[in-house]
Motif scaffolding. Structure first.
Motif, PDB file in Angstrom:
ATOM      1  N   ASN A  40     -23.401  65.720 -44.838  1.00 10.38           N
ATOM      2  CA  ASN A  40     -24.230  65.606 -43.629  1.00 10.38           C
ATOM      3  C   ASN A  40     -24.573  64.153 -43.324  1.00 10.38           C
ATOM      4  O   ASN A  40     -24.609  63.739 -42.155  1.00 10.38           O
ATOM      5  N   LEU A  41     -24.816  63.369 -44.372  1.00  8.80           N
ATOM      6  CA  LEU A  41     -25.112  61.948 -44.199  1.00  8.80           C
ATOM      7  C   LEU A  41     -23.913  61.217 -43.598  1.00  8.80           C
ATOM      8  O   LEU A  41     -24.060  60.413 -42.657  1.00  8.80           O
ATOM      9  N   ALA A  42     -22.717  61.506 -44.137  1.00  5.00           N
ATOM     10  CA  ALA A  42     -21.506  60.877 -43.606  1.00  5.00           C
ATOM     11  C   ALA A  42     -21.300  61.256 -42.143  1.00  5.00           C
ATOM     12  O   ALA A  42     -20.955  60.408 -41.306  1.00  5.00           O
ATOM     13  N   GLU A  43     -21.553  62.517 -41.826  1.00  2.00           N
ATOM     14  CA  GLU A  43     -21.376  62.975 -40.451  1.00  2.00           C
ATOM     15  C   GLU A  43     -22.347  62.270 -39.502  1.00  2.00           C
ATOM     16  O   GLU A  43     -21.971  61.857 -38.402  1.00  2.00           O
ATOM     17  N   ARG A  44     -23.600  62.119 -39.938  1.00  2.00           N
ATOM     18  CA  ARG A  44     -24.596  61.461 -39.087  1.00  2.00           C
ATOM     19  C   ARG A  44     -24.255  59.991 -38.861  1.00  2.00           C
ATOM     20  O   ARG A  44     -24.394  59.475 -37.756  1.00  2.00           O
ATOM     21  N   GLU A  45     -23.808  59.320 -39.915  1.00  2.00           N
ATOM     22  CA  GLU A  45     -23.611  57.875 -39.830  1.00  2.00           C
ATOM     23  C   GLU A  45     -22.244  57.479 -39.271  1.00  2.00           C
ATOM     24  O   GLU A  45     -22.114  56.454 -38.595  1.00  2.00           O
ATOM     25  N   PHE A  46     -21.213  58.295 -39.547  1.00  2.00           N
ATOM     26  CA  PHE A  46     -19.847  57.886 -39.183  1.00  2.00           C
ATOM     27  C   PHE A  46     -19.097  58.930 -38.361  1.00  2.00           C
ATOM     28  O   PHE A  46     -17.945  58.697 -37.996  1.00  2.00           O
ATOM     29  N   GLY A  47     -19.732  60.064 -38.090  1.00  2.00           N
ATOM     30  CA  GLY A  47     -19.065  61.115 -37.335  1.00  2.00           C
ATOM     31  C   GLY A  47     -18.430  62.151 -38.252  1.00  2.00           C
ATOM     32  O   GLY A  47     -18.131  61.876 -39.427  1.00  2.00           O
ATOM     33  N   ALA A  48     -18.213  63.345 -37.708  1.00  2.00           N
ATOM     34  CA  ALA A  48     -17.701  64.456 -38.514  1.00  2.00           C
ATOM     35  C   ALA A  48     -16.330  64.153 -39.111  1.00  2.00           C
ATOM     36  O   ALA A  48     -15.991  64.620 -40.210  1.00  2.00           O
ATOM     37  N   GLU A  49     -15.531  63.338 -38.398  1.00  2.00           N
ATOM     38  CA  GLU A  49     -14.189  63.063 -38.898  1.00  2.00           C
ATOM     39  C   GLU A  49     -14.172  62.134 -40.111  1.00  2.00           C
ATOM     40  O   GLU A  49     -13.115  61.902 -40.704  1.00  2.00           O
ATOM     41  N   SER A  50     -15.330  61.635 -40.510  1.00  2.00           N
ATOM     42  CA  SER A  50     -15.391  60.828 -41.738  1.00  2.00           C
ATOM     43  C   SER A  50     -15.334  61.705 -42.987  1.00  2.00           C
ATOM     44  O   SER A  50     -15.186  61.194 -44.097  1.00  2.00           O
ATOM     45  N   VAL A  51     -15.446  63.031 -42.806  1.00  2.00           N
ATOM     46  CA  VAL A  51     -15.313  63.986 -43.908  1.00  2.00           C
ATOM     47  C   VAL A  51     -13.899  64.560 -43.862  1.00  2.00           C
ATOM     48  O   VAL A  51     -13.429  65.006 -42.811  1.00  2.00           O
ATOM     49  N   TRP A  52     -13.209  64.543 -45.007  1.00  2.00           N
ATOM     50  CA  TRP A  52     -11.825  65.018 -45.068  1.00  2.00           C
ATOM     51  C   TRP A  52     -11.652  66.007 -46.222  1.00  2.00           C
ATOM     52  O   TRP A  52     -11.425  65.602 -47.352  1.00  2.00           O
ATOM     53  N   PRO A  53     -11.770  67.303 -45.960  1.00  2.00           N
ATOM     54  CA  PRO A  53     -11.451  68.292 -46.999  1.00  2.00           C
ATOM     55  C   PRO A  53      -9.960  68.228 -47.323  1.00  2.00           C
ATOM     56  O   PRO A  53      -9.113  68.188 -46.415  1.00  2.00           O
ATOM     57  N   TYR A  54      -9.636  68.235 -48.627  1.00  2.00           N
ATOM     58  CA  TYR A  54      -8.269  67.965 -49.073  1.00  2.00           C
ATOM     59  C   TYR A  54      -7.872  69.012 -50.099  1.00  2.00           C
ATOM     60  O   TYR A  54      -8.610  69.272 -51.049  1.00  2.00           O
ATOM     61  N   TYR A  55      -6.713  69.611 -49.905  1.00  2.00           N
ATOM     62  CA  TYR A  55      -6.280  70.694 -50.797  1.00  2.00           C
ATOM     63  C   TYR A  55      -4.769  70.707 -50.840  1.00  2.00           C
ATOM     64  O   TYR A  55      -4.087  69.983 -50.142  1.00  2.00           O
ATOM     65  N   TYR A  56      -4.232  71.596 -51.700  1.00  2.00           N
ATOM     66  CA  TYR A  56      -2.810  71.901 -51.566  1.00  2.00           C
ATOM     67  C   TYR A  56      -2.477  73.160 -52.349  1.00  2.00           C
ATOM     68  O   TYR A  56      -3.210  74.130 -52.276  1.00  2.00           O
ATOM     69  N   ALA A  57      -1.392  73.146 -53.116  1.00  2.00           N
ATOM     70  CA  ALA A  57      -0.768  74.384 -53.578  1.00  2.00           C
ATOM     71  C   ALA A  57      -1.012  74.681 -55.050  1.00  2.00           C
ATOM     72  O   ALA A  57      -0.179  75.308 -55.699  1.00  2.00           O
ATOM     73  N   GLY A  58      -2.156  74.250 -55.593  1.00  2.00           N
ATOM     74  CA  GLY A  58      -2.507  74.656 -56.947  1.00  2.00           C
ATOM     75  C   GLY A  58      -2.591  76.160 -57.078  1.00  2.00           C
ATOM     76  O   GLY A  58      -2.387  76.716 -58.150  1.00  2.00           O
ATOM     77  N   THR A  59      -2.934  76.823 -55.993  1.00  2.00           N
ATOM     78  CA  THR A  59      -2.741  78.262 -55.869  1.00  2.00           C
ATOM     79  C   THR A  59      -2.058  78.514 -54.536  1.00  2.00           C
ATOM     80  O   THR A  59      -2.318  77.830 -53.548  1.00  2.00           O
ATOM     81  N   MET A  60      -1.170  79.523 -54.517  1.00  2.00           N
ATOM     82  CA  MET A  60      -0.506  79.908 -53.274  1.00  2.00           C
ATOM     83  C   MET A  60      -1.186  81.118 -52.639  1.00  2.00           C
ATOM     84  O   MET A  60      -0.701  81.646 -51.638  1.00  2.00           O
ATOM     85  N   GLY A  61      -2.302  81.561 -53.207  1.00  2.00           N
ATOM     86  CA  GLY A  61      -3.064  82.653 -52.616  1.00  2.00           C
ATOM     87  C   GLY A  61      -3.679  82.219 -51.299  1.00  2.00           C
ATOM     88  O   GLY A  61      -4.275  81.137 -51.196  1.00  2.00           O
ATOM     89  N   LEU A  62      -3.585  83.063 -50.293  1.00  2.00           N
ATOM     90  CA  LEU A  62      -4.011  82.658 -48.954  1.00  2.00           C
ATOM     91  C   LEU A  62      -5.510  82.413 -48.863  1.00  2.00           C
ATOM     92  O   LEU A  62      -5.955  81.485 -48.191  1.00  2.00           O
ATOM     93  N   VAL A  63      -6.310  83.248 -49.501  1.00  2.00           N
ATOM     94  CA  VAL A  63      -7.765  83.109 -49.403  1.00  2.00           C
ATOM     95  C   VAL A  63      -8.232  81.833 -50.091  1.00  2.00           C
ATOM     96  O   VAL A  63      -9.019  81.059 -49.534  1.00  2.00           O
ATOM     97  N   MET A  64      -7.747  81.601 -51.316  1.00  2.00           N
ATOM     98  CA  MET A  64      -8.235  80.475 -52.107  1.00  2.00           C
ATOM     99  C   MET A  64      -7.559  79.152 -51.744  1.00  2.00           C
ATOM    100  O   MET A  64      -8.144  78.093 -51.927  1.00  2.00           O
ATOM    101  N   ARG A  65      -6.345  79.225 -51.194  1.00  2.00           N
ATOM    102  CA  ARG A  65      -5.668  77.986 -50.795  1.00  2.00           C
ATOM    103  C   ARG A  65      -6.115  77.518 -49.420  1.00  2.00           C
ATOM    104  O   ARG A  65      -6.441  76.348 -49.215  1.00  2.00           O
TER     105      ARG A  65
END
Length: 695
Positions: free
Chosen positions: A99-124
């Protein structure tokens, strides 16, 4: 194990990043722990066979070094100094920092990052829901599949092909650009069946004499990044010697006469000079393919992890269209069945909340992004906060020097949800303990086959481990993120997704155990036409207008007809060797790095070099060597090996960075340049120097 313990056999699906998505029979001991894991004989693709890594899964799920509790960093980044905290403290801290990053730098300053450690649709894929609802920076997947997928679909029109079980009905199985003994063992199950029951031959096309090639009758070892040249040389022979099926091509392909004219100059001699395969071997391979109507081409990802990877896949995939192999049972080609599933992930991913104006950052360019590269940031502000699930970019991402520099930033807040203290987790501010696949419910498909399945929760997780979905549910109210997906359980998400996808419901799929979605023979063999609007297989590729993805790289320079596109990192005087980082047998990317049996089998991080290349450099078998290029350096152990072409180095990976001298892993040497036409990483396309390591 207590010999009197109650053991129940439960069904599951392997979630790991492998096209086999094996059907599993799992021993559940006293309802609390996992015993032996076997491949299920009830599912016809797995056919009772599973890789050794997963067979020993109890070693991983009950590992004493699993992350069990939330932790906060107390020392410098990377120091491994953490203190246990409560879930509420951890979640409150993440919520506050996002929330602090969003207030100070905008929502795009947050980057959720993931990949294929699981191929399950819900958890991936669930992390996308948070991204979309909050308008965080979106995530463009480029590390694995883009190049191969577009290279295949540009010819066929969609990512689907012949039933892979038809390998067992083939008279010649061509395994091209993949080492399934290491990476997807079930391919070998069906190929070996064809050999046993039909006397079929197995051909392997790859860049070194690997474990799959050792089982092959026909062995083609070429230089990395030259498969397109080899394919063109083969097709030249097919046309020249009357093996081309002109009747088939006239009906099913777009421009056979143009292709034939184009290939007249692509002789075996021309191809040999580029790919290093002797002319006689090119001629013999073409003759075998041309004379064997039931030839099954099984393509992999490996030969597409090159700057010309998409054109290489397309060139190889043109061969069965020239011979007309698609017409026959046991003939044709297969890469992946992505087009079969038709999963509607609208709720899992929050499609109703997508804002296309928010930037989509390239996964492969994480090093550049975290070090402030304006082009990689798409001309917008910096990334200030991340939540990472299902991946270990500190080891697996290219341009590791930049990745490490980026994660070391004191102004970057990172939360990592993990099963072990990976090298990425060691750089985190908050570490959260994650479940493994037998400890939660999920929905799976098999990229390498045609089955879908529910993977049910079999046992309770240890300590305070929570699933990816549970973490998102708990973070949502702290971030003001509202969406129906956060209100649903994993099973409810699976049920809703199946219904949206016209696959029935969760009860029906669980009753089936594994559901076979294989289309009929004519559809799978494209006998009623290929998936392009004109119904033709396209020898002429329209790279500028791909059927999916966003165009990037030198699209305008890509050859429209199959060819050798010479954009690879060519060896030069300063970097006289070509390096490929091929997959190892006992690691899966960095999954299984922590299990003792996998560590014992893989041993030290090493690099294969031809003895005639090693001798003038005074490099001895088992001696330490340093590899380098403009991106960085890494030190490994040399293995003298005659099963590579001169000037080629093979490092089976990915070992933890800490297993290399100085903590510099193999991806110090790999680049993040976008591979045309829709992005991707060229992990097997690197020019390097090598020398005896300084003591």
């Amino acid at each position: 194990m207590n010999q009197h313990a109650k053991i129940e056999i439960r069904h599951s699906t392997c979630p790991h990043d492998c096209p086999s998505a094996c059907a599993l029979d799992v021993e559940v001991v006293e309802g609390r722990s996992i015993g032996r894991v076997r491949g299920s004989k009830k599912q016809t693709y797995t056919a009772g066979v599973v890789c050794a890594k997963v067979a020993r899964y109890a070693e991983r799920i009950h590992h004493p070094e699993r992350v069990m509790y939330p932790m906060r960093r107390t020392g410098p980044k990377g120091s491994g100094q953490f203190a246990r905290i409560s879930w509420d403290e951890a979640l409150d801290e993440i919520g506050h920092r996002f929330n602090l990053a969003e207030r100070e730098f905008g929502a795009e300053s947050v980057w959720p990052y993931y990949y294929a450690g699981t191929m399950g649709l819900v958890m991936r894929d669930g992390l996308n829901r948070l991204t979309h609802v909050k308008k965080y920076s979106r995530f463009y997947q480029t590390i694995c599949a883009n190049v191969a997928r577009i290279g295949y679909a540009i010819g066929t029109g969609k990512i689907a092909g012949v039933d892979p079980r038809e390998m067992a009905l083939s008279d010649l199985v061509v395994i091209w650009g993949t080492n399934p003994v290491n990476t997807q063992v079930n391919v070998m199950t069906h190929a070996a069946r064809a050999r046993k029951e039909r006397g079929a031959k197995i051909a392997a096309v790859d860049i070194y004499d690997n474990e799959t090639m050792k089982q092959a009758d026909i062995k083609i070892i070429l230089r990395p990044g030259t498969d397109g040249a080899f394919a063109c040389g083969v097709m030249h022979v097919l046309f020249r010697d009357g093996y081309a099926d002109r009747t088939y091509m006239d009906k099913y392909t777009d421009c056979p006469a143009e292709l034939e004219a184009h290939l007249k100059a692509r002789t075996p001699e021309w191809a040999s000079a580029i790919c290093g395969v002797p002319v006689a071997e090119i001629e013999a391979f073409a003759k075998a393919v041309g004379e064997t109507k039931r030839t099954f081409f099984r393509y992999g990802y490996g030969f597409t992890r090159s700057r010309n990877g998409a054109t290489q896949m397309h060139a190889a995939n043109c061969i069965p269209a020239v011979t007309g192999a698609w017409q026959y049972e046991g003939g044709g080609a297969f890469f992946n069945n992505y087009a079969l599933w038709h999963f509607n992930e609208a709720i899992i991913e929050g499609h109703d909340a997508i804002d296309r104006t928010t930037r989509a950052l390239d996964q492969s360019k994480i090093g550049r992004i975290l070090t402030g590269d304006a082009e990689a940031l798409l001309g917008k502000g910096p990334v200030k906060a991340m939540l990472i699930q299902n991946t270990n970019p500190m080891t697996v991402a290219p341009e590791q020097a930049l990745v490490a520099q980026g994660f070391a930033r004191e102004d970057l807040f990172v939360a990592v949800h993990e099963q072990f203290m990976t090298e990425t987790a060691l750089m985190a501010d908050i570490v959260l303990p994650a479940t493994m696949f037998m400890e939660h419910d999920d929905l799976y498909y098999g990229g390498g086959h045609q089955h879908i399945s529910v993977g049910p929760k079999l046992i309770d997780p240890p300590g305070e481990c929570r699933s990816n979905h549970q973490v998102l549910q708990a973070l949502a109210p702290r971030l003001g993120a509202r969406h129906q997906g956060f209100e649903m359980t994993s099973r409810e998400l699976i049920d809703a997704t199946l219904k949206l996808s016209n696959h029935g419901d969760i009860a029906g799929l669980e009753a089936d155990i594994w559901r076979d979605l294989q289309p009929d023979f004519r559809t799978a063999h494209f006998l009623d036409g290929f998936a392009h609007a004109d119904g033709k297989f396209h020898f002429r590729a329209d790279w500028a207008h791909p059927p999916f993805g966003q165009t990037m790289g030198d699209v305008d320079k890509m050859p429209s007809l199959p060819d050798h596109w010479a954009v690879i990192e060519h060896a030069d005087q300063a970097h006289p060797f070509r390096l490929a980082t091929s997959p190892s047998r006992s690691f899966l990317n960095t999954t299984f790095n922590e299990t003792p049996s996998s560590q014992a089998r893989e041993g030290k991080a090493s690099v294969m070099i031809h003895p005639l290349d090693a001798a003038p450099l005074d490099i001895a078998d088992g001696g330490a060597v340093t590899l380098g290029n403009t991106r960085g350096e890494t030190t490994l152990i040399a293995t003298l090996f005659e099963g590579v072409r001169r000037g080629v180095l093979i490092a089976e990976s990915v070992h933890p960075n800490k297993n290399h001298v100085g903590g510099r892993g193999i991806n110090m040497l790999t680049g993040a340049e976008a591979v045309a036409p829709i992005g991707g990483a060229a992990f097997h396309d690197n020019k390097v120097w090598i020398r005896k390591a300084v003591a």
